[in-house]
Design a protein around this motif. Sequence first.
Motif, PDB file in Angstrom:
ATOM      1  N   SER A  12       0.846  -1.190   0.138  1.00  0.00           N
ATOM      2  CA  SER A  12      -0.302  -0.003   0.145  1.00  0.00           C
ATOM      3  C   SER A  12       0.286   0.987  -0.057  1.00  0.00           C
ATOM      4  CB  SER A  12      -0.861   0.472   1.036  1.00  0.00           C
ATOM      5  OG  SER A  12      -0.109  -0.474   2.815  1.00  0.00           O
ATOM      6  N   ASN A  13       2.058   0.933  -0.521  1.00  0.00           N
ATOM      7  CA  ASN A  13       3.030   1.897  -0.214  1.00  0.00           C
ATOM      8  C   ASN A  13       2.912   2.559   0.795  1.00  0.00           C
ATOM      9  OD1 ASN A  13       4.833   3.291  -2.475  1.00  0.00           O
ATOM     10  ND2 ASN A  13       3.741   4.934  -2.532  1.00  0.00           N
ATOM     11  N   LYS A  14       3.076   2.157   2.055  1.00  0.00           N
ATOM     12  CA  LYS A  14       3.822   2.771   3.435  1.00  0.00           C
ATOM     13  C   LYS A  14       4.789   2.487   3.616  1.00  0.00           C
ATOM     14  CE  LYS A  14      -1.276   3.510   6.054  1.00  0.00           C
ATOM     15  NZ  LYS A  14      -2.062   2.328   5.658  1.00  0.00           N
ATOM     16  N   LYS A  15       5.361   2.853   4.635  1.00  0.00           N
ATOM     17  CA  LYS A  15       6.743   3.033   5.288  1.00  0.00           C
ATOM     18  C   LYS A  15       6.490   1.196   6.364  1.00  0.00           C
ATOM     19  CE  LYS A  15      10.110   5.526   3.459  1.00  0.00           C
ATOM     20  NZ  LYS A  15      10.982   7.395   4.145  1.00  0.00           N
ATOM     21  N   VAL A  16       7.514   0.306   5.814  1.00  0.00           N
ATOM     22  CA  VAL A  16       7.170  -0.715   6.797  1.00  0.00           C
ATOM     23  C   VAL A  16       8.159  -1.106   7.284  1.00  0.00           C
ATOM     24  CG1 VAL A  16       5.134  -1.679   6.249  1.00  0.00           C
ATOM     25  CG2 VAL A  16       7.383  -2.292   5.855  1.00  0.00           C
ATOM     26  N   ASP A  17       8.435  -1.493   8.631  1.00  0.00           N
ATOM     27  CA  ASP A  17       9.914  -1.634   9.668  1.00  0.00           C
ATOM     28  C   ASP A  17       9.548  -3.336   9.375  1.00  0.00           C
ATOM     29  OD1 ASP A  17      10.733   0.888  10.505  1.00  0.00           O
ATOM     30  OD2 ASP A  17      10.353   0.331  12.638  1.00  0.00           O
ATOM     31  N   LEU A  18      11.714  -3.068   8.932  1.00  0.00           N
ATOM     32  CA  LEU A  18      12.015  -4.554   8.676  1.00  0.00           C
ATOM     33  C   LEU A  18      12.525  -5.008   9.269  1.00  0.00           C
ATOM     34  CD1 LEU A  18      13.440  -4.112   4.585  1.00  0.00           C
ATOM     35  CD2 LEU A  18      10.967  -6.168   5.508  1.00  0.00           C
ATOM     36  N   GLY A  19      13.336  -6.680  10.081  1.00  0.00           N
ATOM     37  CA  GLY A  19      13.716  -6.386  10.899  1.00  0.00           C
ATOM     38  C   GLY A  19      15.353  -6.883  10.520  1.00  0.00           C
ATOM     39  N   VAL A  20      15.932  -6.478  11.226  1.00  0.00           N
ATOM     40  CA  VAL A  20      17.980  -6.577  11.163  1.00  0.00           C
ATOM     41  C   VAL A  20      18.153  -7.651   9.469  1.00  0.00           C
ATOM     42  CG1 VAL A  20      20.042  -6.714  11.593  1.00  0.00           C
ATOM     43  CG2 VAL A  20      18.249  -6.022  12.667  1.00  0.00           C
ATOM     44  N   ILE A  21      17.256  -9.190   9.970  1.00  0.00           N
ATOM     45  CA  ILE A  21      17.502 -10.288   9.648  1.00  0.00           C
ATOM     46  C   ILE A  21      17.261 -10.003   7.475  1.00  0.00           C
ATOM     47  CG2 ILE A  21      16.880 -12.362   9.046  1.00  0.00           C
ATOM     48  CD1 ILE A  21      18.129 -13.046  11.885  1.00  0.00           C
ATOM     49  N   ALA A  22      15.712  -9.407   7.650  1.00  0.00           N
ATOM     50  CA  ALA A  22      15.039  -9.791   6.586  1.00  0.00           C
ATOM     51  C   ALA A  22      15.709  -8.374   5.633  1.00  0.00           C
ATOM     52  CB  ALA A  22      13.552  -9.096   6.970  1.00  0.00           C
ATOM     53  N   THR A  23      16.595  -7.324   7.178  1.00  0.00           N
ATOM     54  CA  THR A  23      16.965  -6.517   5.086  1.00  0.00           C
ATOM     55  C   THR A  23      18.144  -6.758   4.999  1.00  0.00           C
ATOM     56  OG1 THR A  23      16.913  -4.503   7.541  1.00  0.00           O
ATOM     57  CG2 THR A  23      18.736  -3.729   6.070  1.00  0.00           C
ATOM     58  N   TRP A  24      19.101  -7.884   5.579  1.00  0.00           N
ATOM     59  CA  TRP A  24      20.654  -8.617   5.272  1.00  0.00           C
ATOM     60  C   TRP A  24      19.620  -9.600   3.807  1.00  0.00           C
ATOM     61  CZ3 TRP A  24      22.669 -10.741  10.854  1.00  0.00           C
ATOM     62  CH2 TRP A  24      22.892  -9.171  11.473  1.00  0.00           C
ATOM     63  N   VAL A  25      19.019  -9.989   4.161  1.00  0.00           N
ATOM     64  CA  VAL A  25      18.694 -10.963   3.104  1.00  0.00           C
ATOM     65  C   VAL A  25      18.116 -10.122   1.757  1.00  0.00           C
ATOM     66  CG1 VAL A  25      16.516 -12.766   2.731  1.00  0.00           C
ATOM     67  CG2 VAL A  25      17.503 -12.986   4.820  1.00  0.00           C
ATOM     68  N   LYS A  26      17.720  -9.512   1.611  1.00  0.00           N
ATOM     69  CA  LYS A  26      17.163  -8.088   0.344  1.00  0.00           C
ATOM     70  C   LYS A  26      18.758  -7.951   0.263  1.00  0.00           C
ATOM     71  CE  LYS A  26      13.783  -5.052   0.060  1.00  0.00           C
ATOM     72  NZ  LYS A  26      13.813  -4.014   0.099  1.00  0.00           N
ATOM     73  N   LYS A  27      19.696  -7.041   1.806  1.00  0.00           N
ATOM     74  CA  LYS A  27      20.711  -6.603   0.754  1.00  0.00           C
ATOM     75  C   LYS A  27      21.366  -7.934  -0.045  1.00  0.00           C
ATOM     76  CE  LYS A  27      25.266  -4.644   3.220  1.00  0.00           C
ATOM     77  NZ  LYS A  27      25.655  -4.584   4.845  1.00  0.00           N
ATOM     78  N   HIS A  28      21.814  -8.639   0.295  1.00  0.00           N
ATOM     79  CA  HIS A  28      22.235 -10.193  -0.150  1.00  0.00           C
ATOM     80  C   HIS A  28      21.704 -11.033  -1.166  1.00  0.00           C
ATOM     81  CE1 HIS A  28      25.541  -8.299   2.994  1.00  0.00           C
ATOM     82  NE2 HIS A  28      25.510  -8.466   3.713  1.00  0.00           N
ATOM     83  N   ALA A  29      20.543 -10.894  -1.720  1.00  0.00           N
ATOM     84  CA  ALA A  29      19.153 -11.321  -2.191  1.00  0.00           C
ATOM     85  C   ALA A  29      20.491 -12.285  -3.016  1.00  0.00           C
ATOM     86  CB  ALA A  29      18.848 -10.408  -3.083  1.00  0.00           C
ATOM     87  N   SER A  30      21.332 -12.460  -4.084  1.00  0.00           N
ATOM     88  CA  SER A  30      21.649 -12.989  -4.850  1.00  0.00           C
ATOM     89  C   SER A  30      22.887 -14.252  -3.585  1.00  0.00           C
ATOM     90  CB  SER A  30      23.025 -12.593  -5.519  1.00  0.00           C
ATOM     91  OG  SER A  30      24.004 -11.687  -5.434  1.00  0.00           O
ATOM     92  N   LEU A  31      23.127 -14.087  -3.077  1.00  0.00           N
ATOM     93  CA  LEU A  31      24.057 -15.010  -2.172  1.00  0.00           C
ATOM     94  C   LEU A  31      22.751 -15.760  -1.455  1.00  0.00           C
ATOM     95  CD1 LEU A  31      26.697 -16.098  -1.533  1.00  0.00           C
ATOM     96  CD2 LEU A  31      27.398 -14.581   0.710  1.00  0.00           C
ATOM     97  N   TYR A  32      21.811 -14.927  -0.519  1.00  0.00           N
ATOM     98  CA  TYR A  32      20.613 -15.905  -0.005  1.00  0.00           C
ATOM     99  C   TYR A  32      20.007 -17.101  -1.201  1.00  0.00           C
ATOM    100  CZ  TYR A  32      16.618 -16.806   2.561  1.00  0.00           C
ATOM    101  OH  TYR A  32      15.580 -17.865   3.174  1.00  0.00           O
ATOM    102  N   GLU A  33      20.314 -16.151  -2.639  1.00  0.00           N
ATOM    103  CA  GLU A  33      19.220 -17.046  -3.189  1.00  0.00           C
ATOM    104  C   GLU A  33      20.443 -18.225  -4.032  1.00  0.00           C
ATOM    105  OE1 GLU A  33      16.583 -14.847  -6.346  1.00  0.00           O
ATOM    106  OE2 GLU A  33      17.378 -16.806  -7.820  1.00  0.00           O
ATOM    107  N   ALA A  34      21.922 -17.878  -4.140  1.00  0.00           N
ATOM    108  CA  ALA A  34      22.226 -19.434  -4.229  1.00  0.00           C
ATOM    109  C   ALA A  34      22.255 -19.865  -3.357  1.00  0.00           C
ATOM    110  CB  ALA A  34      23.643 -18.758  -4.752  1.00  0.00           C
ATOM    111  N   ALA A  35      22.043 -19.984  -2.333  1.00  0.00           N
ATOM    112  CA  ALA A  35      21.646 -21.469  -1.135  1.00  0.00           C
ATOM    113  C   ALA A  35      20.601 -21.628  -0.386  1.00  0.00           C
ATOM    114  CB  ALA A  35      21.982 -20.329   0.286  1.00  0.00           C
ATOM    115  N   THR A  36      19.460 -20.705  -1.120  1.00  0.00           N
ATOM    116  CA  THR A  36      17.909 -21.568  -0.913  1.00  0.00           C
ATOM    117  C   THR A  36      17.873 -21.732  -2.682  1.00  0.00           C
ATOM    118  OG1 THR A  36      17.463 -18.833  -1.690  1.00  0.00           O
ATOM    119  CG2 THR A  36      18.050 -20.176   1.067  1.00  0.00           C
TER     120      THR A  36
END
Length: 235
Positions: A12-36
Amino acid sequence: MDKQQQESRSSSNKKVDLGVIATWVKKHASLYEAATRHPFIESIRNGTVDLSSFRRWLGQDYIFVRAFVPFVASVLVKACNETDDSSDMEVILGGMAALNDELAWFKKEASKWGVTLSAIVPLAANVRYCSFLKSLMSLEVEYTVALTAFWAIEAVYQDSFAYCLEEDTETPEELKETCYRWGNDDFGEWCCTLEERANRRLQMASEDVRKKAEAVFLRVLELEIEFWDMSRVGI
Ligand SMILES: Cc1ncc(CN)c(N)n1
């Protein structure tokens, strides 16, 4: 981590808080994807998996899980010493109980697939992963860092095997039980609870500890990739 990094936009285009871990999963998405979304997992999902690779993975993973138990016990000891919040202890204990079933399951599955567990020699990637687990058991490793590693190790399996159980996949019938072991919804919910517990600690941790936890998260992803690779080619 600044506020901006932890924010994302919801549908809905509202800003939502991400947990620290979700932020890292996003930041390192290509490595996370390579693992999963590793080719070994993709091959299970599309039904082309080489069964000798599956057998190799099964035998090697039994050895890994045996080394994983003392690591999880060390996380539990750290939780008892470092937090007075009993929720952490309960979540970790739940994980330990599941590992008891997991070891029994490996024995049953090994006999079904003709894998002699007592004859398995750990391959190099497994030895590396098990010594990494051992290093995390040191008293010098902070509880928050060890808890993050525990979450990452379990989350990779949950995410990978749940992917094989999605609708319209070609996962072979005889491998569905394996996928269900880690891909089931209850385990998924338990992983989310573990993530919340780790996020809570990361939120209150020093920058230094948060950096160490992020590095450990990345190392887990690399080791998980090497572990899947080993299943495919036996390096
Ligand atoms: C290598 C590996 N990583 C994670 C899991 C899940 N306990 C496992 N069994 N093996």
